[in-house]
Write an enzyme that holds these catalytic residues in place. Structure first.
Site, PDB file in Angstrom:
ATOM      1  N   GLY A   9     -16.683 -38.629  17.583  1.00 38.67           N
ATOM      2  CA  GLY A   9     -17.591 -37.513  17.835  1.00 38.67           C
ATOM      3  C   GLY A   9     -18.157 -37.560  19.241  1.00 38.67           C
ATOM      4  O   GLY A   9     -19.306 -37.186  19.493  1.00 38.67           O
ATOM      5  N   GLY A  12     -19.779 -34.365  21.268  1.00 39.60           N
ATOM      6  CA  GLY A  12     -21.030 -33.735  20.876  1.00 39.60           C
ATOM      7  C   GLY A  12     -22.136 -34.001  21.881  1.00 39.60           C
ATOM      8  O   GLY A  12     -21.939 -34.678  22.893  1.00 39.60           O
ATOM      9  N   GLN A  13     -23.315 -33.482  21.562  1.00 36.26           N
ATOM     10  CA  GLN A  13     -24.442 -33.555  22.496  1.00 36.26           C
ATOM     11  C   GLN A  13     -24.785 -35.001  22.870  1.00 36.26           C
ATOM     12  O   GLN A  13     -24.859 -35.343  24.045  1.00 36.26           O
ATOM     13  CB  GLN A  13     -25.669 -32.877  21.872  1.00 36.26           C
ATOM     14  CG  GLN A  13     -26.850 -32.764  22.824  1.00 36.26           C
ATOM     15  CD  GLN A  13     -28.161 -32.458  22.114  1.00 36.26           C
ATOM     16  OE1 GLN A  13     -28.344 -32.802  20.950  1.00 36.26           O
ATOM     17  NE2 GLN A  13     -29.075 -31.827  22.820  1.00 36.26           N
ATOM     18  N   ASP A  35     -12.598 -37.373  19.552  1.00 35.96           N
ATOM     19  CA  ASP A  35     -13.161 -36.221  18.854  1.00 35.96           C
ATOM     20  C   ASP A  35     -11.981 -35.420  18.311  1.00 35.96           C
ATOM     21  O   ASP A  35     -10.822 -35.744  18.572  1.00 35.96           O
ATOM     22  CB  ASP A  35     -14.025 -35.371  19.796  1.00 35.96           C
ATOM     23  CG  ASP A  35     -15.173 -34.677  19.053  1.00 35.96           C
ATOM     24  OD1 ASP A  35     -14.886 -33.965  18.066  1.00 35.96           O
ATOM     25  OD2 ASP A  35     -16.338 -34.838  19.452  1.00 35.96           O
ATOM     26  N   ILE A  36     -12.301 -34.347  17.565  1.00 41.71           N
ATOM     27  CA  ILE A  36     -11.217 -33.493  17.071  1.00 41.71           C
ATOM     28  C   ILE A  36     -10.745 -32.518  18.150  1.00 41.71           C
ATOM     29  O   ILE A  36      -9.757 -31.835  17.971  1.00 41.71           O
ATOM     30  CB  ILE A  36     -11.610 -32.717  15.791  1.00 41.71           C
ATOM     31  CG1 ILE A  36     -12.923 -31.956  16.007  1.00 41.71           C
ATOM     32  CG2 ILE A  36     -11.720 -33.657  14.606  1.00 41.71           C
ATOM     33  CD1 ILE A  36     -13.235 -30.968  14.911  1.00 41.71           C
ATOM     34  N   ARG A  37     -11.482 -32.471  19.260  1.00 44.58           N
ATOM     35  CA  ARG A  37     -11.054 -31.662  20.402  1.00 44.58           C
ATOM     36  C   ARG A  37     -11.286 -32.480  21.671  1.00 44.58           C
ATOM     37  O   ARG A  37     -12.076 -33.420  21.677  1.00 44.58           O
ATOM     38  CB  ARG A  37     -11.837 -30.351  20.477  1.00 44.58           C
ATOM     39  CG  ARG A  37     -13.327 -30.545  20.684  1.00 44.58           C
ATOM     40  CD  ARG A  37     -14.125 -29.258  20.621  1.00 44.58           C
ATOM     41  NE  ARG A  37     -15.517 -29.461  20.990  1.00 44.58           N
ATOM     42  CZ  ARG A  37     -16.462 -29.986  20.221  1.00 44.58           C
ATOM     43  NH1 ARG A  37     -16.133 -30.386  18.995  1.00 44.58           N
ATOM     44  NH2 ARG A  37     -17.697 -30.127  20.637  1.00 44.58           N
ATOM     45  N   TYR A 143     -28.057 -31.254   5.415  1.00 39.97           N
ATOM     46  CA  TYR A 143     -27.998 -32.284   6.465  1.00 39.97           C
ATOM     47  C   TYR A 143     -28.894 -33.465   6.089  1.00 39.97           C
ATOM     48  O   TYR A 143     -28.470 -34.628   6.148  1.00 39.97           O
ATOM     49  CB  TYR A 143     -28.440 -31.662   7.787  1.00 39.97           C
ATOM     50  CG  TYR A 143     -28.400 -32.581   8.978  1.00 39.97           C
ATOM     51  CD1 TYR A 143     -27.216 -33.178   9.390  1.00 39.97           C
ATOM     52  CD2 TYR A 143     -29.551 -32.827   9.728  1.00 39.97           C
ATOM     53  CE1 TYR A 143     -27.179 -34.007  10.500  1.00 39.97           C
ATOM     54  CE2 TYR A 143     -29.523 -33.645  10.844  1.00 39.97           C
ATOM     55  CZ  TYR A 143     -28.335 -34.240  11.222  1.00 39.97           C
ATOM     56  OH  TYR A 143     -28.297 -35.053  12.332  1.00 39.97           O
ATOM     57  N   LYS A 147     -27.939 -37.356   5.223  1.00 45.03           N
ATOM     58  CA  LYS A 147     -28.477 -38.455   6.034  1.00 45.03           C
ATOM     59  C   LYS A 147     -29.220 -39.486   5.187  1.00 45.03           C
ATOM     60  O   LYS A 147     -29.077 -40.692   5.411  1.00 45.03           O
ATOM     61  CB  LYS A 147     -29.393 -37.905   7.136  1.00 45.03           C
ATOM     62  CG  LYS A 147     -28.640 -37.224   8.284  1.00 45.03           C
ATOM     63  CD  LYS A 147     -27.702 -38.172   8.998  1.00 45.03           C
ATOM     64  CE  LYS A 147     -26.974 -37.542  10.161  1.00 45.03           C
ATOM     65  NZ  LYS A 147     -25.969 -38.442  10.762  1.00 45.03           N
ATOM     66  N   ILE A 173     -33.237 -33.949  19.973  1.00 46.41           N
ATOM     67  CA  ILE A 173     -32.766 -34.525  21.239  1.00 46.41           C
ATOM     68  C   ILE A 173     -32.553 -33.407  22.264  1.00 46.41           C
ATOM     69  O   ILE A 173     -31.877 -32.419  21.977  1.00 46.41           O
ATOM     70  CB  ILE A 173     -31.458 -35.314  21.046  1.00 46.41           C
ATOM     71  CG1 ILE A 173     -31.612 -36.373  19.943  1.00 46.41           C
ATOM     72  CG2 ILE A 173     -31.022 -35.950  22.357  1.00 46.41           C
ATOM     73  CD1 ILE A 173     -32.582 -37.472  20.233  1.00 46.41           C
TER      74      ILE A 173
END
Length: 313
Positions: A9, A12-13, A35-37, A143, A147, A173
């Protein structure tokens, strides 16, 4: 530093900036982003990158073996606002990826795991101010449910199999390098971009919605500090409360106005307001500060100045 790190991942941010910081510490070739991209140019050019679906345990294992990985940072997740629209997809991604990585650690393919939790584990019944480490946790979002479940899986794998898994409950964040990614606290990222591009911002939360927040620099430093701490100093294996600052949309707008005098904000609360209302307004992170000496650096004023300086550059 002899660790070899795989980040799942990484586009991501948080992954974006954590990858670059880890590469400066451990060396570019020792931090494998995935990542997936594909990631941005800086990530792709600065070190190894692999296309990996974080729910695909076999592909993760192949890359662990290929690069002789010792640590995995699992950052792949569907965030709060997006997860409400795709509940089962969110549960599948958030849970399957975690259990895959915990199993790989249990099977001794890796030595250490980092997995982020969130203030989303708290809910409407949680004390809202100065929320303690141990308290009522009745999350009302997909979510948050994923978690809190993940936290107890982490603790279970540590207690039962000795897995060295570490976790932080991130607040909102804020970063200037990566645009928002589907979180309820994303207004505090988007507002800076819109302030400079348009001079105004329509906020999806009400003006008095106070939420715990943190500048990305502090979040990245806390994550690395936790992972570098001695195992005997890590007393909590669910997830540590983590805090820096808290503010309302009105307060961040006033801070921006000190730099952009004609900035205007309007308010149009949407479905994310209900999510925000279920979360704490401030967090007590005294356990993190005591156990591994966590300290934040940025407040609202210094963060705002730094973001606007970088976005103007």
């Amino acid at each position: 530093m002899s660790e070899t790190i795989l980040i799942l991942g990484a586009s991501g941010q948080i992954g974006n900036e954590l990858t670059q910081k880890l590469r400066t510490i451990y060396g570019n070739d020792n931090v494998i982003a995935s990542d997936i991209r594909e990631g941005n140019k800086e990530m792709m050019d600065s070190g190894p990158f692999e296309i990996i679906d974080a729910t695909d345990k076999e592909t993760i294992l192949k890359n662990i073996q290929k690069y002789k990985v010792s640590q995995v940072y699992l950052l792949a997740a569907m965030l709060s606002a997006t997860a409400e629209q795709f509940p089962q997809k969110a549960w599948h991604l958030n849970m399957t990826s975690l259990l895959a990585v915990l199993d790989l650690a249990k099977e001794k393919h890796i030595k250490q795991v980092y997995w982020p939790s969130s203030i989303a584990v708290f809910g409407p019944t949680t004390p809202k101010e100065n929320t303690p480490q141990k308290t009522i946790m009745e999350p009302s979002t997909v979510y948050g449910i994923s978690k809190i479940s993940g936290e107890f899986w982490c603790n279970y794998y540590h207690e039962k199999f000795g897995v060295d898994v570490r976790s932080l409950r991130y607040p909102g964040i804020i970063s200037w390098k990566t645009k928002p990614g589907g979180g309820t606290t994303d207004y505090a990222v988007d507002i800076y971009f819109k302030a400079l591009e348009q001079g105004n911002y329509e906020c999806f939360l009400s003006e008095e919605t106070r939420l715990p927040m943190m500048y990305m620099n502090d979040a990245v430093n806390a994550t690395i500090q936790l992972m570098q701490a001695n195992p005997e100093d890590i007393k909590i294996r669910t997830s540590y409360n983590l805090a820096a600052i808290d503010f309302t949309p009105k307060e961040i707008a006033l801070e921006i106005k000190k730099h952009i005098s004609n900035f205007k904000i309007t308010y149009q609360p949407d479905f994310r307001q209900k999510i925000a209302d279920s979360w704490p307004s401030s967090i007590n992170d005294s356990e993190a500060r005591k156990d591994w000496n966590w300290q934040h650096e940025f407040d609202l004023a210094s963060m705002t100045a730094d973001i606007l300086k970088n976005l103007k550059a």
